[in-house]
Design an enzyme around this catalytic site. Structure first.
Site, PDB file in Angstrom:
ATOM      1  CG  HIS A 132      -1.633   1.244   1.475  1.00  0.00           C
ATOM      2  ND1 HIS A 132      -2.719   1.643   0.725  1.00  0.00           N
ATOM      3  CD2 HIS A 132      -1.425   2.234   2.383  1.00  0.00           C
ATOM      4  CE1 HIS A 132      -3.133   2.820   1.172  1.00  0.00           C
ATOM      5  NE2 HIS A 132      -2.371   3.206   2.166  1.00  0.00           N
ATOM      6  CG  HIS A 137       0.301   6.531   0.519  1.00  0.00           C
ATOM      7  ND1 HIS A 137      -0.648   7.528   0.449  1.00  0.00           N
ATOM      8  CD2 HIS A 137      -0.229   5.563   1.302  1.00  0.00           C
ATOM      9  CE1 HIS A 137      -1.699   7.174   1.174  1.00  0.00           C
ATOM     10  NE2 HIS A 137      -1.483   5.983   1.696  1.00  0.00           N
ATOM     11  CD  GLU A 177      -4.985   6.074   2.561  1.00  0.00           C
ATOM     12  OE1 GLU A 177      -4.813   5.116   1.779  1.00  0.00           O
ATOM     13  OE2 GLU A 177      -4.083   6.505   3.305  1.00  0.00           O
ATOM     14  CB  SER A 196      -2.188  -0.834  -2.473  1.00  0.00           C
ATOM     15  OG  SER A 196      -3.100  -0.250  -1.554  1.00  0.00           O
TER      16      SER A 196
HETATM   17  N1  H2B Z   1      -1.076   5.576   9.204  1.00  0.00           N
HETATM   18  C1  H2B Z   1      -0.217   4.929   8.399  1.00  0.00           C
HETATM   19  N2  H2B Z   1       0.751   4.164   8.920  1.00  0.00           N
HETATM   20  N3  H2B Z   1      -0.337   5.039   7.058  1.00  0.00           N
HETATM   21  C2  H2B Z   1      -1.291   5.798   6.468  1.00  0.00           C
HETATM   22  O1  H2B Z   1      -1.354   5.874   5.203  1.00  0.00           O
HETATM   23  C3  H2B Z   1      -2.204   6.490   7.314  1.00  0.00           C
HETATM   24  C4  H2B Z   1      -2.059   6.333   8.725  1.00  0.00           C
HETATM   25  N4  H2B Z   1      -3.167   7.285   6.832  1.00  0.00           N
HETATM   26  N5  H2B Z   1      -2.939   6.946   9.564  1.00  0.00           N
HETATM   27  C5  H2B Z   1      -3.865   8.197   7.654  1.00  0.00           C
HETATM   28  C6  H2B Z   1      -4.080   7.687   9.047  1.00  0.00           C
HETATM   29  C7  H2B Z   1      -4.955   8.883   6.881  1.00  0.00           C
HETATM   30  O2  H2B Z   1      -5.758   8.063   6.084  1.00  0.00           O
HETATM   31  C8  H2B Z   1      -5.786   9.944   7.566  1.00  0.00           C
HETATM   32  C9  H2B Z   1      -5.063  11.220   7.769  1.00  0.00           C
HETATM   33  O3  H2B Z   1      -6.468   9.469   8.693  1.00  0.00           O
HETATM   34 FE    FE Z   2      -2.683   5.081   3.105  1.00  0.00          FE
END
Ligand code: H2B
Ligand code: FE
Length: 271
Positions: A132, A137, A177, A196
């Site tokens: 992922h 990202h 996301e 992903s």
């Molecule tokens: N934590 C981690 N480890 N990876 C992320 O991509 C992620 C996260 N996304 N915590 C965050 C939350 C996001 O989707 C929002 C800001 O809550």
């Molecule tokens: Fe993410």
């Protein structure tokens, strides 16, 4: 009473509070539940991630970034990203709180998990994993404009109220996301969670779920699904357009102070 937030990149050592849910050790829904080898491997990686302390990374110049014969190493990816946009990946041990995750973006730091999803469920992962992070990202953070907008959103999150963080996190969720955009009349994925997860990608672009036009003010108060495929997706014009709107939305939030990032000292100054 302003909530504590990091003032220097080294203080991200204090931003690694994992949201504890969906753990293979305790959650029977996790495909790795009862798989001791998987749990031990994951613990080994997560113990290292939680030991991690901010320091200048040593870049090896003689190695490739991503190759087909081995798991990519954070150090190599960082070497690449550093040159493109100055973003760096730092290891974390699971889904972080939105506050900690967004605070990291303020320093051009992307907190990334280092374990892989369990082999029993390769097409969908309700939690972040290395696939992922790297496929979803990392390509975004290699784009200078996206990198800048991500940092701006991170800066706006510093010291924000819980309610503001919740809204930012919701818009981030639906765009970064699980966002879609329209290209030549066709739906395309821009969200890392879709890029992903092949199963959800097919679902998102089909006629099954509902599709609504992306508007941060509306998106910010939409409830979302975090353990199964989304019943609703938001559609933007492009990823740049979506991030610009998200950035604008973040800038419109009231805060009794403002912050400036100093890239030379990697610090945030409050004015
Ligand atoms: N934590 C981690 N480890 N990876 C992320 O991509 C992620 C996260 N996304 N915590 C965050 C939350 C996001 O989707 C929002 C800001 O809550
Ligand atoms: Fe993410």
């Amino acid at each position: 009473d302003i909530p504590w937030f990091p003032r220097h990149i080294s203080e991200l050592d204090k931003c690694s509070n994992c949201v504890t849910k969906y753990e293979p050790t305790t959650d029977p829904r996790h495909p790795g539940n009862g798989d001791d080898v998987y749990i031990a491997r994951r613990k080994f990686l997560n113990d290292q991630a939680s030991q991690y302390k901010q320091r200048n990374l040593q870049f090896l110049l003689d190695e490739g970034v991503i190759t087909t014969d081995r798991i990519p190493q954070l150090r190599r990816i960082n070497e690449y990203l550093q040159k493109k946009t100055g973003f760096i990946l730092r290891p974390c041990s699971g889904l972080l709180s939105a506050r900690d995750f967004l605070a990291s973006l303020a320093f051009r730091v992307f907190q990334t998990t280092t374990y892989l999803r369990h082999g029993a469920s390769p097409h969908h992962s309700p939690e972040p994993d290395l696939i992922h992070e790297l496929l979803g990202h990392v390509p975004m953070f290699a784009d200078p404009l996206i990198a800048q907008m991500s940092q701006d959103i991170g800066l706006m999150s510093l010291g924000a109220t819980d309610e503001q963080i919740e809204k930012l996190a919701t818009v981030y969720w639906f765009i970064i996301e699980f966002g879609l955009c329209r290209e030549d009349g066709k739906l395309k994925a821009i969200g890392a969670g879709l890029l992903s997860a092949y199963g959800e990608l097919m679902h998102a672009c089909s006629d099954v779920p509902e599709h609504k036009e992306f508007d941060p003010a509306i998106t910010a108060v939409q409830k979302y699904e975090d353990s199964d495929y989304q019943p609703l997706y938001f559609v933007a014009n492009s990823i740049q357009d979506a991030l610009m709107k998200l950035r604008q939305f973040a800038l419109s939030m009231e805060r009794p102070f403002s912050v400036v990032y100093n890239p030379f000292t990697q610090s945030v100054e409050v004015i």
